[in-house]
Design a protein around this motif. Structure first.
Motif, short mmCIF file in Angstrom:
data_model
loop_
_atom_site.label_atom_id
_atom_site.label_comp_id
_atom_site.label_asym_id
_atom_site.label_seq_id
_atom_site.Cartn_x
_atom_site.Cartn_y
_atom_site.Cartn_z
N THR A 131 0.70 -1.17 -0.12
CA THR A 131 -0.05 0.07 -0.09
C THR A 131 1.01 1.17 0.08
O THR A 131 1.76 1.40 1.03
CB THR A 131 -0.96 0.23 1.38
N ASN B 45 -7.16 2.02 -7.65
CA ASN B 45 -8.10 1.36 -6.62
C ASN B 45 -9.52 1.37 -6.96
O ASN B 45 -10.45 0.86 -5.95
CB ASN B 45 -7.71 2.46 -5.30
N TYR C 82 -8.42 -10.13 7.67
CA TYR C 82 -8.60 -9.02 6.78
C TYR C 82 -7.70 -7.90 7.41
O TYR C 82 -7.13 -7.17 6.46
CB TYR C 82 -9.86 -8.39 6.80
N TYR D 120 -4.24 -8.68 6.89
CA TYR D 120 -3.96 -8.65 5.10
C TYR D 120 -3.43 -7.23 5.01
O TYR D 120 -2.59 -6.88 4.21
CB TYR D 120 -5.03 -9.25 4.45
N PHE D 121 -4.45 -6.30 5.41
CA PHE D 121 -3.99 -4.98 4.79
C PHE D 121 -3.10 -4.39 5.56
O PHE D 121 -2.29 -3.50 5.06
CB PHE D 121 -5.42 -4.25 5.34
N LYS E 113 0.01 -5.47 3.57
CA LYS E 113 0.23 -4.55 2.35
C LYS E 113 0.68 -3.50 2.82
O LYS E 113 1.77 -2.85 2.36
CB LYS E 113 -1.27 -4.37 1.78
N LYS E 114 0.38 -2.82 3.92
CA LYS E 114 0.86 -1.52 4.47
C LYS E 114 2.52 -1.64 4.89
O LYS E 114 3.43 -0.79 4.45
CB LYS E 114 0.18 -0.95 5.65
#
Lengths: 243, 263
Positions: free
Chosen positions: A53, A67, B246, B249-250, B253-254
């Motif tokens: 991200t 996105n 979740y 997961y986020f 990604k970060k």
């Protein structure tokens, strides 16, 4: 513009892996992403693939923010290959291609596997476990997986690293040939300057998370008064200049 | 949900099992050893314990049900770890498969791995110890459902840890169930626990599942309200497990850990 990167930044705590980079890639062009180890190439690829991200900045595809697409829809248009990412070792080559073909939702799976396998000359080890293959064979299987969905955008991270000159040349020739027959936009991260000169329409030079120069290989060589891309690369990455 | 993609990911794990006889053997070996061990312990207690007198198979049935929970959780974890060990993690997460489809695929495939391991062991228990879990009757289906949901939840929590902390979290995967086992009251009634722990234990579905199992086998009484309670608690934990997955997961990604996840 097909792909547009705007002020893309990735910070890990206080460390800036990628620092406000901007670049564009035209449709069906091959762009090289060059820079020393740790300059932010893989992080940039990771952000484009949605694996990382961004801290800030945006990625546009066909003028739409990436996105705004559903995850599966956008990833159907991409694929990726890297010698540092492997396919399940205990599965045979054909099983791996079948699984990824199914994950990419291919309808003509057998035909596609057959075509790509003939092109990449991997049929003779179809039924061997992927973990038992040589580096060159694994590399070609990995490339087959990355092309199984006929991606619009192909990201390659050092696709010929650790290959002998013969196999390396085979892979480069194949990418060239594939590109001439298919509509594909390629972002290629590499440390092999002759490979970049041979395959890329333009290059982006990175250092310490920043883009320090970009242009066609010829223009960059001329601009920095060097004889080839390798000398240009060395001049740019060793320069003390702030960009 | 795209079931073709769920099937594709399931197929990946099915091929993995089919390609390796030692892997199949490993799946069957541990549950069978468990059945033998608990079978003999069960036989001893049946002959020498007043509490378990005339209730042949209570301990062994508890062991089988606990192993079902254990296998379900470990199967889920193992399939996720396989992706890390094979350095296939990045390929999986850039494939056009949604996170909920990955969870669904792992959840559905885990049952297969669990049954491959447990069915032979359960069948062995019948002639060897005269014990069949099928004697629990129809409630067995519901008890297994509650156990499976909770096992998958533990799998989800461990894989969330793997996403958050990387492969170093692997050891927790093996330890997770042993940590909860004492509170699960698998082999003993809840009254054995100190009062404070009883309160915590009642918040877990395991106590209700194993109390119900004992009630059916020892008293021939089926309390569907209790079974429903165990399924509901498991369901709540499952939803929480999905949410935690979740979030991890986020978070991954970060932190950029998805791109470097490997051995």
């Amino acid at each position: 513009m097909f792909i547009e990167i705007k002020q893309l930044t990735k910070a890990y705590n206080k460390y800036l892996a990628v620092n406000k980079i901007d670049f564009q890639i035209e449709k069906n062009k091959t762009v090289g992403l060059l820079g020393p180890n740790g300059c932010g190439k893989t992080t940039t690829i990771g952000m484009i693939l949605g694996l990382v991200t961004p801290s800030s900045g945006e990625i546009f595809l066909d003028n739409k923010n990436i996105n705004s697409f559903p995850r599966d829809q956008i990833l159907n248009r991409f694929n990726f290959a890297s010698p540092y990412v492997e396919l399940p070792k205990k599965l045979t080559v054909i099983q791996n291609l079948e699984i990824y073909g199914r994950l990419y939702g291919l309808n003509n799976l057998n035909q596609r596997i057959n075509d790509i396998s003939s092109d990449l000359d991997i049929k003779n080890f179809f039924y061997r476990k992927t973990g038992e293959l040589s580096s060159g064979q694994k590399n070609r299987v990995s490339l087959a997986k990355s092309l199984i969905n006929q991606p619009e955008i192909l990201l390659l991270d050092e696709p010929t690293a650790s290959l002998d000159p013969d196999i390396g040349d085979f892979v480069r020739s194949y990418i060239q040939e594939y590109k001439s027959k298919n509509k594909v936009t390629i972002l290629l991260a590499s440390h092999n300057m002759s490979e970049v000169e041979r395959l890329c329409d333009s290059v982006i030079m990175m250092r310490s998370g920043k883009i320090i120069d970009k242009g066609t290989c010829k223009d960059l060589i001329k601009k920095h008064g060097r004889n080839n891309l390798e000398e240009t690369f060395l001049k740019l990455v060793r320069s003390k200049d702030e960009f | 949900m795209n079931f073709r993609k769920i099937y594709a990911l399931g197929l990946r794990h099915l091929y993995l099992i089919m390609n390796s006889f030692p892997r199949v053997l490993d799946l069957i070996y541990w549950p069978t050893v468990q059945i033998f061990l608990w079978g003999f312990i069960s036989k001893f207690f049946t002959l020498n314990s007043e509490y378990y007198s005339n209730t042949v198979g209570v301990i062994l049935t508890a062991a089988i049900l606990y192993d079902f929970l254990f296998r379900a959780s470990i199967s889920f974890n193992m399939m996720f770890l396989e992706e890390i060990w094979s350095r296939n993690f990045t390929n999986l997460f850039i494939a056009p498969i949604r996170i909920r489809e990955i969870i669904a695929a792992l959840t559905l495939t885990a049952i297969l791995r669990t049954l491959i391991g447990l069915v032979p062991a359960v069948l062995i228990a019948i002639p060897l110890f005269g014990v069949s879990v099928l004697s629990l009757g129809i409630p067995l289906i519901f008890l297994l459902l509650a156990l499976y949901l909770f096992g998958i939840t533990l799998g989800l929590l461990v894989t969330s840890g793997l996403l958050r902390y990387g492969p170093s979290f692997e050891n927790i995967a093996w330890a997770s169930l042993f940590f909860l086992a004492p509170l699960g009251c698998i082999y003993y009634p809840i009254e054995i626990l100190p009062e404070t722990l009883q309160i915590i234990a009642k918040g877990l579905p395991l106590v209700h599942i194993f109390e119900e199992m004992r009630s059916i086998l020892m008293n021939n009484v089926v309390n569907y309200a209790n079974i429903l309670k165990s399924i509901s608690i498991s369901g709540i934990y499952f939803v929480l497990g999905v949410i935690v997955f979740y979030i991890s997961y986020f978070g991954a990604k970060k932190r950029g850990t998805l791109i470097n996840m490997g051995e």
